[in-house]
Design an enzyme around this catalytic site. Structure first.
Site, short mmCIF file in Angstrom:
data_model
loop_
_atom_site.label_atom_id
_atom_site.label_comp_id
_atom_site.label_asym_id
_atom_site.label_seq_id
_atom_site.Cartn_x
_atom_site.Cartn_y
_atom_site.Cartn_z
N HIS A 184 25.88 119.92 -48.75
CA HIS A 184 24.61 119.63 -48.55
C HIS A 184 24.37 119.61 -47.10
O HIS A 184 25.09 118.41 -46.27
CB HIS A 184 24.19 118.37 -49.18
CG HIS A 184 22.94 117.93 -49.09
ND1 HIS A 184 22.05 117.98 -50.29
CD2 HIS A 184 22.05 117.62 -48.16
CE1 HIS A 184 20.67 117.53 -49.84
NE2 HIS A 184 20.75 117.06 -48.54
N HIS A 206 21.61 120.24 -43.26
CA HIS A 206 20.25 120.86 -42.80
C HIS A 206 20.30 121.19 -41.50
O HIS A 206 20.32 120.56 -40.48
CB HIS A 206 19.09 119.52 -42.83
CG HIS A 206 18.94 118.87 -43.94
ND1 HIS A 206 17.88 119.19 -44.79
CD2 HIS A 206 19.68 118.10 -44.85
CE1 HIS A 206 17.65 118.56 -45.76
NE2 HIS A 206 18.91 117.79 -46.08
N GLN A 212 10.11 120.12 -47.80
CA GLN A 212 10.32 118.69 -47.55
C GLN A 212 9.30 117.71 -47.52
O GLN A 212 9.43 116.65 -47.99
CB GLN A 212 10.66 118.72 -45.91
CG GLN A 212 10.69 117.40 -45.19
CD GLN A 212 11.86 116.43 -45.27
OE1 GLN A 212 13.07 117.03 -44.81
NE2 GLN A 212 11.80 115.48 -46.23
N HIS A 244 16.83 117.43 -53.45
CA HIS A 244 16.85 115.97 -53.32
C HIS A 244 16.33 115.23 -54.35
O HIS A 244 15.13 115.49 -54.66
CB HIS A 244 15.95 115.83 -52.12
CG HIS A 244 16.78 116.58 -50.68
ND1 HIS A 244 17.15 118.04 -50.60
CD2 HIS A 244 17.43 115.86 -49.62
CE1 HIS A 244 17.44 118.19 -49.24
NE2 HIS A 244 17.62 116.92 -48.67
N GLU A 257 16.36 110.03 -53.56
CA GLU A 257 16.88 109.37 -52.59
C GLU A 257 16.17 108.30 -51.91
O GLU A 257 15.27 108.27 -51.25
CB GLU A 257 16.81 110.50 -51.59
CG GLU A 257 17.84 110.14 -50.20
CD GLU A 257 17.74 110.99 -48.97
OE1 GLU A 257 16.80 112.18 -49.09
OE2 GLU A 257 18.36 110.72 -47.89
N ASP A 289 25.10 116.56 -44.65
CA ASP A 289 23.58 116.12 -44.76
C ASP A 289 23.17 116.49 -43.26
O ASP A 289 22.17 117.39 -42.95
CB ASP A 289 23.49 114.93 -45.10
CG ASP A 289 21.90 114.72 -45.84
OD1 ASP A 289 21.19 115.83 -45.72
OD2 ASP A 289 21.44 113.73 -46.15
N TRP A 307 17.45 112.14 -38.57
CA TRP A 307 17.99 111.09 -39.53
C TRP A 307 19.22 110.59 -39.07
O TRP A 307 19.78 109.36 -39.69
CB TRP A 307 18.11 111.93 -41.00
CG TRP A 307 16.93 112.12 -41.53
CD1 TRP A 307 15.98 111.37 -41.97
CD2 TRP A 307 16.33 113.43 -41.33
NE1 TRP A 307 14.83 112.26 -42.57
CE2 TRP A 307 14.94 113.42 -41.96
CE3 TRP A 307 16.76 114.68 -40.64
CZ2 TRP A 307 13.99 114.20 -42.05
CZ3 TRP A 307 15.71 115.71 -40.64
CH2 TRP A 307 14.41 115.73 -41.40
#
Ligand code: ZN
Length: 425
Positions: A57, A59, A152, A210, A213, A309, A315
């Site tokens: 996982h 991005h 997203q 996702h 979360e 991630d 983030w």
């Protein structure tokens, strides 16, 4: 061209093993194999030879964008999403490509040779999709990049997102993504799961959402995801990513939920570095950890992978592409300290994640792809403890990266020089 790796320790504990690689595949495994003429020889010196790390996982469209246009002050998921929304209109395709390629260099150096990356499709230009499809082709000789069409801002909540998601799949994106907990209502979240699972079933694709979360114990989209997985015959091909609400759920409800997930063969992905950072932000004390129930999911026979991630993005401001760091955090947060549990944390960044991605030819048996990482450790647990140096990274039988062994210039009288931190007994 043949390569013979001499004297390796394998993750299952076998020592003194040779691996013969021919045509990019493992041709034979065993003690004292005969080297064919002109074979390249690699002396593993008894260190641990593992199949490469796999990140379940990530991005890659956001990676290494830290500070653009500003940093995340609150440290929350929601400010991260808002910040990404500010950055999105200013994104340039060549800058995304450049950052992604830089990250892939880091990944390969850390023995990470397969990554499942979500790519945001909530942009009518599909700029990031095109950029990462280009990156996927460019890195193919040394890294498998699998892409997930990720809405997203919500496939229902964001106008045009479903059409853009289908366009991304038509362009060559591999997996159907989703984000049910970000839709406007619980009902919309459930509807998005149905819609996206049906799309995947129609097209014979895998699903990775996702899912839940949040710290909201009533966020139960994983139940809907398991239901549609079973209804549509998608067993083994669907993954719930994050699942952090499970941390806060009522125990009685979870005692029903986990067997349903196991029955539907839904895979789970935890992202320990990010979950421990983003979750529990609305708590005072005690603060929840937020990671999903990894040991319990594993005990139920569910395939659990770990993901990195984020690395240096809206983030998360840290990270290096080191899956041993990810696994070590997972081990600590999940209090997975028995020998078997520590070992399963190593599996979560290798074989389990490879299964989730559906990687062909992953492993060390004859016929598997000749992709390996040689770790300066004697066992998977020791690799975790030491975050062991990646001495050599091999792709298709050829060395693609090397790192120096950890050593110290320590020469005490009557003591051998310190060259490693393994237990000598
Ligand atoms: Zn994610």
């Amino acid at each position: 061209m043949a390569t013979l790796i001499r004297n390796a320790t394998l993750p299952d504990g076998r020592t003194g093993q040779d691996l013969l690689c021919e045509g990019g595949r493992v041709a034979a495994v065993g003690p004292q194999l005969v080297a064919p003429p002109h074979a390249e020889l690699i002396d593993a010196q008894g260190w641990l030879l593992s199949p490469p790390f796999v990140d379940a996982h990530f991005h890659m469209d956001a990676t290494l964008s830290y500070g653009l246009p500003r940093v995340n002050d609150s440290g929350t998921l929601l400010e991260g999403i808002a910040l990404w929304g500010e950055l999105k209109p200013t994104l340039q395709q060549d800058a995304i490509v450049e950052r992604a390629l830089q990250y892939c260099d880091w990944a390969v150096a850390k023995g990470l040779l397969a990554i499942r990356s979500h790519v945001d499709v909530c942009d009518p230009r599909l700029l990031a999709v095109e950029a990462l499809l280009h990156v996927k082709q460019q890195v193919k000789p040394y890294l498998d990049l699998q892409l997930v069409a990720f809405p997203q801002d919500g496939v229902l909540r964001s106008p045009g997102a479903f059409e853009q998601l289908k366009r991304a799949l038509a362009l060559g994106v591999d997996v159907v993504g989703g984000i049910p907990h970000f839709e406007r209502t619980m009902a919309d979240g459930a509807e998005s799961v149905r819609l996206l699972c049906e799309l995947a079933a129609e097209r014979g694709l895998r699903v990775d959402m996702h899912c839940d979360e949040s710290d909201d114990p009533l966020s139960r989209h994983i139940e809907t995801l398991a239901f549609h997985t079973q209804r549509l015959g998608l067993q083994g091909r669907v993954t719930g990513s994050h699942l952090t609400s499970m941390h806060s759920m009522d125990n009685y409800y979870v005692s029903k939920l986990i067997p349903l997930m196991a029955e539907a063969q839904v895979n789970a992905v935890a992202n320990p570095l990010i979950n421990i950072t983003l979750q529990g932000r609305h708590d005072t004390y005690p603060k929840r950890r937020g990671m999903t129930r990894v040991p319990e999911l594993m005990a139920a026979g569910i395939t659990v992978g770990f993901g990195h991630d984020c690395v240096m993005d809206p983030w998360y401001s840290l990270g290096t592409g080191d899956m041993l760091e990810v696994a070590q955090m997972g081990l600590h947060v999940g209090q997975m300290t028995s020998q078997a549990q520590m070992r399963s944390c190593f599996d979560a960044v290798t074989v389990n994640s490879a299964r989730i991605l559906g990687l062909e030819g992953y492993g060390l048996e004859p016929g598997c792809r000749a992709d390996f990482v040689l770790l300066q450790a004697r066992s998977p647990v020791e690799a975790l403890r030491l975050r062991a140096a990646r001495l050599i990274v091999v792709r298709g039988g050829a060395v693609v990266a090397r790192s120096p062994a950890a050593s110290a210039e320590l020469h005490l009288p009557g003591r051998p020089p310190l060259v490693d931190w393994t237990l000598r007994r």
